[in-house]
Design a protein around this motif. Structure first.
Motif, PDB file in Angstrom:
ATOM      1  N   PRO A 150     -14.001  20.570  27.817  1.00 25.60           N
ATOM      2  CA  PRO A 150     -15.080  21.504  28.115  1.00 25.60           C
ATOM      3  C   PRO A 150     -15.998  21.051  29.251  1.00 25.60           C
ATOM      4  O   PRO A 150     -17.021  21.678  29.505  1.00 25.60           O
ATOM      5  CB  PRO A 150     -15.854  21.571  26.802  1.00 25.60           C
ATOM      6  CG  PRO A 150     -15.714  20.193  26.243  1.00 25.60           C
ATOM      7  CD  PRO A 150     -14.315  19.755  26.628  1.00 25.60           C
ATOM      8  N   TRP A 151     -15.627  19.981  29.951  1.00 23.57           N
ATOM      9  CA  TRP A 151     -16.480  19.451  31.014  1.00 23.57           C
ATOM     10  C   TRP A 151     -16.578  20.407  32.194  1.00 23.57           C
ATOM     11  O   TRP A 151     -17.647  20.530  32.810  1.00 23.57           O
ATOM     12  CB  TRP A 151     -16.001  18.067  31.444  1.00 23.57           C
ATOM     13  CG  TRP A 151     -15.975  17.120  30.284  1.00 23.57           C
ATOM     14  CD1 TRP A 151     -14.869  16.630  29.640  1.00 23.57           C
ATOM     15  CD2 TRP A 151     -17.107  16.588  29.578  1.00 23.57           C
ATOM     16  NE1 TRP A 151     -15.250  15.826  28.587  1.00 23.57           N
ATOM     17  CE2 TRP A 151     -16.618  15.781  28.522  1.00 23.57           C
ATOM     18  CE3 TRP A 151     -18.469  16.712  29.719  1.00 23.57           C
ATOM     19  CZ2 TRP A 151     -17.450  15.109  27.642  1.00 23.57           C
ATOM     20  CZ3 TRP A 151     -19.305  16.040  28.837  1.00 23.57           C
ATOM     21  CH2 TRP A 151     -18.785  15.254  27.817  1.00 23.57           C
ATOM     22  N   ALA A 152     -15.481  21.090  32.539  1.00 23.67           N
ATOM     23  CA  ALA A 152     -15.537  22.070  33.626  1.00 23.67           C
ATOM     24  C   ALA A 152     -16.514  23.189  33.264  1.00 23.67           C
ATOM     25  O   ALA A 152     -17.317  23.626  34.096  1.00 23.67           O
ATOM     26  CB  ALA A 152     -14.148  22.630  33.907  1.00 23.67           C
ATOM     27  N   PHE A 153     -16.458  23.641  32.026  1.00 21.36           N
ATOM     28  CA  PHE A 153     -17.381  24.663  31.531  1.00 21.36           C
ATOM     29  C   PHE A 153     -18.820  24.181  31.689  1.00 21.36           C
ATOM     30  O   PHE A 153     -19.696  24.917  32.156  1.00 21.36           O
ATOM     31  CB  PHE A 153     -17.069  24.957  30.059  1.00 21.36           C
ATOM     32  CG  PHE A 153     -18.005  25.929  29.406  1.00 21.36           C
ATOM     33  CD1 PHE A 153     -17.735  27.284  29.407  1.00 21.36           C
ATOM     34  CD2 PHE A 153     -19.157  25.481  28.771  1.00 21.36           C
ATOM     35  CE1 PHE A 153     -18.600  28.183  28.797  1.00 21.36           C
ATOM     36  CE2 PHE A 153     -20.026  26.371  28.157  1.00 21.36           C
ATOM     37  CZ  PHE A 153     -19.743  27.729  28.175  1.00 21.36           C
ATOM     38  N   ALA A 154     -19.085  22.944  31.304  1.00 23.06           N
ATOM     39  CA  ALA A 154     -20.439  22.392  31.375  1.00 23.06           C
ATOM     40  C   ALA A 154     -20.933  22.298  32.812  1.00 23.06           C
ATOM     41  O   ALA A 154     -22.120  22.485  33.074  1.00 23.06           O
ATOM     42  CB  ALA A 154     -20.495  21.026  30.699  1.00 23.06           C
ATOM     43  N   MET A 155     -20.035  22.008  33.750  1.00 30.94           N
ATOM     44  CA  MET A 155     -20.443  21.961  35.159  1.00 30.94           C
ATOM     45  C   MET A 155     -20.999  23.306  35.604  1.00 30.94           C
ATOM     46  O   MET A 155     -21.968  23.371  36.352  1.00 30.94           O
ATOM     47  CB  MET A 155     -19.259  21.593  36.054  1.00 30.94           C
ATOM     48  CG  MET A 155     -18.904  20.155  36.040  1.00 30.94           C
ATOM     49  SD  MET A 155     -17.479  19.872  37.106  1.00 30.94           S
ATOM     50  CE  MET A 155     -17.387  18.107  36.982  1.00 30.94           C
ATOM     51  N   VAL A 156     -20.370  24.362  35.124  1.00 25.90           N
ATOM     52  CA  VAL A 156     -20.753  25.699  35.569  1.00 25.90           C
ATOM     53  C   VAL A 156     -21.905  26.266  34.748  1.00 25.90           C
ATOM     54  O   VAL A 156     -22.894  26.737  35.288  1.00 25.90           O
ATOM     55  CB  VAL A 156     -19.533  26.644  35.509  1.00 25.90           C
ATOM     56  CG1 VAL A 156     -19.904  28.035  35.958  1.00 25.90           C
ATOM     57  CG2 VAL A 156     -18.396  26.098  36.361  1.00 25.90           C
ATOM     58  N   ARG A 157     -21.798  26.222  33.445  1.00 25.64           N
ATOM     59  CA  ARG A 157     -22.782  26.887  32.586  1.00 25.64           C
ATOM     60  C   ARG A 157     -24.047  26.067  32.354  1.00 25.64           C
ATOM     61  O   ARG A 157     -25.115  26.628  32.159  1.00 25.64           O
ATOM     62  CB  ARG A 157     -22.160  27.235  31.231  1.00 25.64           C
ATOM     63  CG  ARG A 157     -21.113  28.312  31.303  1.00 25.64           C
ATOM     64  CD  ARG A 157     -21.746  29.658  31.531  1.00 25.64           C
ATOM     65  NE  ARG A 157     -20.751  30.712  31.385  1.00 25.64           N
ATOM     66  CZ  ARG A 157     -20.609  31.708  32.235  1.00 25.64           C
ATOM     67  NH1 ARG A 157     -21.392  31.795  33.289  1.00 25.64           N
ATOM     68  NH2 ARG A 157     -19.696  32.625  32.029  1.00 25.64           N
ATOM     69  N   ALA A 158     -23.937  24.738  32.380  1.00 28.55           N
ATOM     70  CA  ALA A 158     -25.108  23.903  32.077  1.00 28.55           C
ATOM     71  C   ALA A 158     -25.640  23.152  33.290  1.00 28.55           C
ATOM     72  O   ALA A 158     -26.576  22.378  33.173  1.00 28.55           O
ATOM     73  CB  ALA A 158     -24.764  22.913  30.968  1.00 28.55           C
ATOM     74  N   GLY A 159     -25.030  23.361  34.430  1.00 30.69           N
ATOM     75  CA  GLY A 159     -25.503  22.667  35.616  1.00 30.69           C
ATOM     76  C   GLY A 159     -25.209  21.182  35.621  1.00 30.69           C
ATOM     77  O   GLY A 159     -25.924  20.404  36.232  1.00 30.69           O
TER      78      GLY A 159
END
Length: 144
Positions: free
Chosen positions: A9-18
């Motif tokens: 989920p790290w790619a998701f976190a880059m986008v959604r959580a900055g």
């Protein structure tokens, strides 16, 4: 342009959580634009981590997909302080004893672009880069 492969989920976190830190075992001299490719491998242990949960991890979100480009960003710097002296100020996303590739201008794509990736930092095909650029241009013309 280059691409980086990032596990979910790290790619998701880059986008959604900055999350502007990409933890790597080695530094890079490359600075500039990158496609953020969500690799086919998933870090299942991270899905329940407090950072990922705070990012709003949702496997149903299109940006949680695997095997696709989900965003564009820019590598603006690399911090190796954690490797050299055990500490740095790269924030909560920075892993100890890793090189922290600092990302800026992380921009999600309107929809993921399915592609075959490679490990680490790699050169995407001209077709893939063209598809991503066309998608971003189209999205910008609709909002601007």
């Amino acid at each position: 342009m280059r691409a980086i492969s990032v596990q979910q989920p790290w790619a998701f976190a880059m986008v959604r959580a900055g999350n502007g830190v990409f933890n790597q075992g080695s530094p890079t001299a490359y600075r500039g634009p990158v496609l953020v490719y969500a690799s086919l491998r998933v870090d299942l242990g991270a899905c329940d981590s407090p950072l990922i949960l705070a990012a709003g991890w949702d496997p149903a979100d299109p940006l949680a997909t695997v095997g696709a480009v989900v965003a564009v960003a820019a590598i603006e710097d690399v911090c190796s302080d954690a490797v050299l002296d055990g500490a740095c100020d790269c924030g909560p996303w920075a892993e100890p004893e890793a090189h922290h590739w600092r990302l800026a201008d992380v921009t999600p794509l309107p929809r993921p672009v399915v592609a075959l990736g490679k490990v680490g930092l790699w050169e995407p095909s001209a077709t893939l880069v063209g598809e991503v650029r066309a998608m971003l241009a189209s999205a910008a013309s609709r909002t601007g």
